[in-house]
Write a protein that holds these residues in place. Structure first.
Motif, PDB file in Angstrom:
ATOM      1  N   ILE A 190      -4.079   4.982  -0.981  1.00 25.37           N
ATOM      2  CA  ILE A 190      -4.933   6.255  -1.236  1.00 25.37           C
ATOM      3  C   ILE A 190      -4.595   7.226  -0.057  1.00 25.37           C
ATOM      4  O   ILE A 190      -4.143   8.282  -0.446  1.00 25.37           O
ATOM      5  CB  ILE A 190      -6.437   6.012  -0.894  1.00 25.37           C
ATOM      6  N   ALA A 191      -4.244   7.030   1.101  1.00 26.43           N
ATOM      7  CA  ALA A 191      -3.691   7.775   1.998  1.00 26.43           C
ATOM      8  C   ALA A 191      -2.189   8.536   1.851  1.00 26.43           C
ATOM      9  O   ALA A 191      -1.903   9.466   1.831  1.00 26.43           O
ATOM     10  CB  ALA A 191      -3.912   7.090   3.672  1.00 26.43           C
ATOM     11  N   GLN A 192      -1.281   7.237   1.571  1.00 21.58           N
ATOM     12  CA  GLN A 192      -0.084   7.806   1.420  1.00 21.58           C
ATOM     13  C   GLN A 192      -0.026   8.758  -0.014  1.00 21.58           C
ATOM     14  O   GLN A 192       0.870   9.494  -0.033  1.00 21.58           O
ATOM     15  CB  GLN A 192       0.874   6.522   1.005  1.00 21.58           C
ATOM     16  N   ARG A 193      -0.686   8.484  -1.006  1.00 20.70           N
ATOM     17  CA  ARG A 193      -0.774   9.069  -2.009  1.00 20.70           C
ATOM     18  C   ARG A 193      -1.093  10.501  -1.912  1.00 20.70           C
ATOM     19  O   ARG A 193      -0.405  11.570  -2.187  1.00 20.70           O
ATOM     20  CB  ARG A 193      -1.604   8.586  -3.266  1.00 20.70           C
ATOM     21  N   GLY A 235       0.828  -1.325  -0.167  1.00 13.65           N
ATOM     22  CA  GLY A 235      -0.102  -0.032  -0.090  1.00 13.65           C
ATOM     23  C   GLY A 235       0.846   1.203  -0.096  1.00 13.65           C
ATOM     24  O   GLY A 235       0.526   2.159  -0.831  1.00 13.65           O
ATOM     25  N   VAL A 236       1.919   1.496   0.865  1.00 20.18           N
ATOM     26  CA  VAL A 236       2.605   2.575   0.971  1.00 20.18           C
ATOM     27  C   VAL A 236       3.520   2.717  -0.170  1.00 20.18           C
ATOM     28  O   VAL A 236       3.735   3.661  -0.813  1.00 20.18           O
ATOM     29  CB  VAL A 236       3.685   2.574   2.166  1.00 20.18           C
ATOM     30  N   SER A 262       5.132  13.080   4.818  1.00 18.26           N
ATOM     31  CA  SER A 262       3.801  12.486   4.468  1.00 18.26           C
ATOM     32  C   SER A 262       3.509  11.077   5.058  1.00 18.26           C
ATOM     33  O   SER A 262       2.208  10.673   5.185  1.00 18.26           O
ATOM     34  CB  SER A 262       3.755  12.521   2.869  1.00 18.26           C
ATOM     35  N   PHE A 263       4.348  10.532   5.708  1.00 18.80           N
ATOM     36  CA  PHE A 263       4.392   9.080   6.186  1.00 18.80           C
ATOM     37  C   PHE A 263       3.814   9.243   7.580  1.00 18.80           C
ATOM     38  O   PHE A 263       3.541   8.279   8.090  1.00 18.80           O
ATOM     39  CB  PHE A 263       5.668   8.442   6.201  1.00 18.80           C
TER      40      PHE A 263
END
Length: 327
Positions: A211-214, A116-117, A248-249
């Motif tokens: 989605i969150a990482q993007r 995901g990441v 962002s992480f």
């Protein structure tokens, strides 16, 4: 650091105690194992039912407070979480099922986080290109499709592969094949049982992280500190990997710490569909079987790992964000 851990630990122990106690009172007031006992054939007498429940520490003649005191005393003095209406000991059942749930979800959680990441970073670096649109579209689809339906689709796909090949390559239910010889055959059998549920949980789970990482990465790509890094001679990819990615992480790391216990505590869909007798399926069975002690034990387990998740979230923030210090 030790003082911080002690304060957080005391707070969460108190919260776990309150949650578990409230859950016990709710369970003992709503679940009636004696009623199921009366439905056996041949039907026992009320005296036989009451005596059977009393021997198992489930005396229906005691009021909720008396049963709670008896139950809590057994836990504090002997770490005995009681027995089920069928006579099984909660301690033994719980230990076996926690290990089964861990085996089911450990590889899936690692793959979900890594994929995901990584895909979130990959798609953000290729914003609005075909790769970004394809990956993000799948993530949104996996995000909105109910998990049980997605698990069933993967299960059906594995069945179709078996039928196409003409032999059983993947096992869609169960944790092992009885009678398998130890050694290499047992290892191959374990992989065959792991493959389908691991793939299913991973395919459903990594979408939210992507989605969150993007999104978080795109929010920081044009930030002042990234433009400053590029002005000093770094390329766009270097500025992203060295500066924007770390910032962002931070929120993703916090969500990871809470998601891991959530998966362990709420994995009953996967365990039921793939017939893995873990903690999740046990919690559902406890309610249907009117098992007061098992229902309370699963609630306590969920409370403990959510408390651990909260502590992990704090530490994840301090690891990825040097501006944060634990006081």
């Amino acid at each position: 650091m030790l003082r911080y851990l002690a304060k957080r630990g005391i707070t969460y122990v108190f919260m776990i105690f309150l949650t578990t106690s409230a859950g016990y009172f709710l369970a003992v007031s709503s679940l009636k194992p004696a009623l199921l006992e009366q439905e056996r054939i041949p039907r026992p007498t009320p005296e036989q039912v009451a005596n059977s429940m009393r021997l198992k520490g489930l005396d229906p003649d005691l009021n909720p407070w008396e049963r709670y005191v008896e139950w809590l005393t057994a836990i504090v003095t002997r770490w005995d979480w009681g027995r089920s209406p069928n006579g099984a000991y909660i301690n033994a059942e719980f230990g076996d099922r926690v290990w089964i749930s861990t085996r089911l979800f450990l590889a899936s959680i690692i793959l979900t986080l890594v994929i995901g990441v990584a895909l979130g970073v990959y798609s953000a670096a290729r914003q609005y290109k075909f790769q970004d649109r394809a990956i993000t579209s799948y993530s949104y689809l996996a995000y909105i499709v109910p998990a049980p339906i997605a698990y069933f689709l993967v299960q059906l796909g594995a069945i179709n592969i078996n039928e196409t090949v003409g032999e059983r390559i993947f096992f869609v239910t169960g944790i092992s094949t009885p009678g398998t010889a130890p050694g290499w055959p047992q290892f191959v059998d374990m992989l065959a049982h792991y493959a389908v549920p691991t793939i299913a949980i991973t395919l459903v789970g990594w979408g939210s992280y992507q989605i969150a990482q993007r999104q978080y990465l795109l929010d920081n790509v044009n930030a002042d500190f990234v433009r400053t890094a590029r002005a000093k001679g770094l390329t766009r990819n270097q500025a992203i990997s060295r500066h924007a990615l770390r910032v962002s992480f931070i929120p993703v790391a916090q969500s990871i710490a809470f998601t891991i216990p959530a998966i362990f505590a709420g994995g009953f869909f996967a365990e039921k569909i793939f017939a893995w007798p873990g903690v999740g399926s046990w919690s559902i069975d406890a309610i249907s079987l009117q098992d007061v002690n098992a229902a309370t034990a699963t609630l306590a387990y969920g409370s403990v790992i959510f408390a651990l998740g909260a502590i992990l979230a704090d530490f994840a923030t301090t690891l990825v964000d040097p501006r944060v210090r634990v006081q």
